[in-house]
Motif scaffolding. Structure first.
Motif, mmCIF file in Angstrom:
data_model
loop_
_atom_site.group_PDB
_atom_site.id
_atom_site.type_symbol
_atom_site.label_atom_id
_atom_site.label_comp_id
_atom_site.label_asym_id
_atom_site.label_seq_id
_atom_site.Cartn_x
_atom_site.Cartn_y
_atom_site.Cartn_z
ATOM 1 N N PHE A 16 32.391 -49.783 -3.167
ATOM 2 C CA PHE A 16 32.856 -48.941 -2.071
ATOM 3 C C PHE A 16 33.747 -49.789 -1.175
ATOM 4 C CE2 PHE A 16 32.838 -46.671 1.903
ATOM 5 C CZ PHE A 16 32.812 -45.336 1.530
ATOM 6 N N HIS A 18 35.798 -49.999 2.267
ATOM 7 C CA HIS A 18 36.084 -49.452 3.597
ATOM 8 C C HIS A 18 37.521 -49.820 3.955
ATOM 9 C CE1 HIS A 18 32.174 -47.951 4.796
ATOM 10 N NE2 HIS A 18 31.608 -49.066 4.374
ATOM 11 N N ALA A 19 38.373 -48.828 4.069
ATOM 12 C CA ALA A 19 39.780 -49.033 4.406
ATOM 13 C C ALA A 19 40.233 -47.837 5.234
ATOM 14 C CB ALA A 19 40.613 -49.171 3.134
ATOM 15 N N THR A 20 41.528 -47.737 5.466
ATOM 16 C CA THR A 20 42.034 -46.569 6.198
ATOM 17 C C THR A 20 41.565 -45.290 5.521
ATOM 18 O OG1 THR A 20 43.976 -47.861 6.823
ATOM 19 C CG2 THR A 20 44.104 -45.469 7.103
ATOM 20 N N HIS A 21 41.651 -45.268 4.197
ATOM 21 C CA HIS A 21 41.041 -44.212 3.391
ATOM 22 C C HIS A 21 39.947 -44.868 2.557
ATOM 23 C CE1 HIS A 21 44.183 -41.337 4.462
ATOM 24 N NE2 HIS A 21 45.071 -42.289 4.218
ATOM 25 N N ASP A 22 38.692 -44.470 2.764
ATOM 26 C CA ASP A 22 37.589 -45.082 2.045
ATOM 27 C C ASP A 22 37.684 -44.764 0.556
ATOM 28 O OD1 ASP A 22 36.562 -46.219 4.321
ATOM 29 O OD2 ASP A 22 35.154 -44.579 4.707
ATOM 30 N N ASN A 38 22.871 -47.610 1.190
ATOM 31 C CA ASN A 38 23.899 -48.409 1.866
ATOM 32 C C ASN A 38 24.571 -47.678 3.024
ATOM 33 O OD1 ASN A 38 24.154 -50.965 0.084
ATOM 34 N ND2 ASN A 38 24.113 -49.284 -1.398
ATOM 35 N N LEU A 40 26.608 -45.129 3.313
ATOM 36 C CA LEU A 40 28.048 -45.033 3.120
ATOM 37 C C LEU A 40 28.598 -43.749 3.712
ATOM 38 C CD1 LEU A 40 28.224 -46.164 -0.621
ATOM 39 C CD2 LEU A 40 28.478 -47.575 1.422
ATOM 40 N N SER A 41 29.889 -43.764 3.993
ATOM 41 C CA SER A 41 30.589 -42.536 4.349
ATOM 42 C C SER A 41 31.051 -41.849 3.070
ATOM 43 C CB SER A 41 31.786 -42.843 5.253
ATOM 44 O OG SER A 41 32.658 -43.771 4.627
ATOM 45 N N PRO A 43 33.569 -40.880 0.475
ATOM 46 C CA PRO A 43 34.878 -41.477 0.176
ATOM 47 C C PRO A 43 35.996 -40.451 0.172
ATOM 48 C CG PRO A 43 33.556 -41.274 -1.817
ATOM 49 C CD PRO A 43 32.653 -40.921 -0.678
ATOM 50 N N ARG A 227 28.153 -57.213 0.443
ATOM 51 C CA ARG A 227 29.308 -56.825 1.258
ATOM 52 C C ARG A 227 30.247 -58.012 1.366
ATOM 53 N NH1 ARG A 227 28.249 -52.041 4.551
ATOM 54 N NH2 ARG A 227 26.169 -51.256 4.002
ATOM 55 N N ASN A 229 34.193 -59.298 2.935
ATOM 56 C CA ASN A 229 35.407 -59.050 3.692
ATOM 57 C C ASN A 229 36.591 -59.422 2.830
ATOM 58 O OD1 ASN A 229 34.207 -58.164 6.135
ATOM 59 N ND2 ASN A 229 33.733 -60.287 6.670
#
Length: 231
Positions: A16, A18-22, A38, A40-41, A43, A227, A229
């Motif tokens: 997964f 996480h960005a401007t659009h997941d 987790n 999550l949102s 996607p 996770r 970065n």
């Protein structure tokens, strides 16, 4: 059993972002639990490496999630994979917030995303996915073995390579022609060719106890819930 240790308890591989659009890479049979565990949102984009069950069997759960929350999702993969997905899930369509895109390249605000066919051994082929940003390049190749020189070309000199491995050393396996994913020993050989700055290993079987194995500098085992970065 190695799975007594929590670090070794493994659901099927997925990522997964996480960005401007997941972005979700693959939707495994374990998607529902991965989503809940987790926090999550939902996607915006699903990228599919190939249409094998361990990479797409969570599609129904994901589609229901999107429909009941009226959260549109764009499913992106090369045309051959998209044809299989639409045949297998004929009830999914824009009315249910599902939009299929059979393409080899997809652009978001954060990345240019490209799909590159690679050998999957006895299981045919899959696609490695490369993410290109102005300042950072990384790739996810979960199911691959015996990459040709031509297939390796898009994956040279990455900042990060996530590569699938199943065993520590499969050289004594009696049915070599039935193998479909690199072992760790072979993955380290691939690293010497492609020279990513960092490499993470995923798709591991429970034959690998990551708490008792060591890897060279810059190479790491993945585990559920990890996770990173990126960029």
């Amino acid at each position: 059993s190695v799975c007594i240790n929590l670090m070794n308890r493994r659901t099927r591989p997925s990522v997964f972002i996480h960005a401007t659009h997941d972005i979700l890479i693959d939707v495994s049979p374990d998607f529902r639990q991965q989503f809940l565990d987790n926090e999550l949102s939902i996607p915006n984009v699903l990228l599919v490496t190939h249409a094998h069950n361990d990479h797409i069997a969570g599609m129904g759960d994901l589609a229901d999630l999107c429909f009941w929350h009226q959260s549109p999702i764009h499913i992106v993969s090369p045309p051959d994979v998209m044809d299989i997905l639409q045949q297998r899930y004929p009830y999914l369509n824009p009315k249910r917030c599902i939009h299929f895109h059979g393409v080899h390249e997809w652009k978001t605000d954060d990345y240019t995303i490209s799909f590159h066919k690679v050998n999957h051994g006895n299981n045919g082929y899959s696609y490695g996915i490369k993410f290109s940003h102005l300042s950072y390049r990384w790739a996810y190749i979960s199911d691959v073995i015996h990459m040709t020189n031509k297939q390796m070309e898009p994956f040279y000199d990455l900042d990060l390579l996530v590569l699938g491995t199943t065993q520590w050393d499969s050289s004594a396996y009696p049915y070599q022609e039935k193998r479909s994913v690199y072992d760790v020993r072979e993955a380290l050989e691939v690293r010497e060719i492609l020279k990513p700055i960092k490499m993470y290993l995923t798709h591991m079987s429970h034959a690998i106890d990551i708490t008792s194995r060591s890897l060279p500098d810059g190479v790491f085992f993945s585990h559920d819930g990890m996770r990173l970065n990126i960029g």
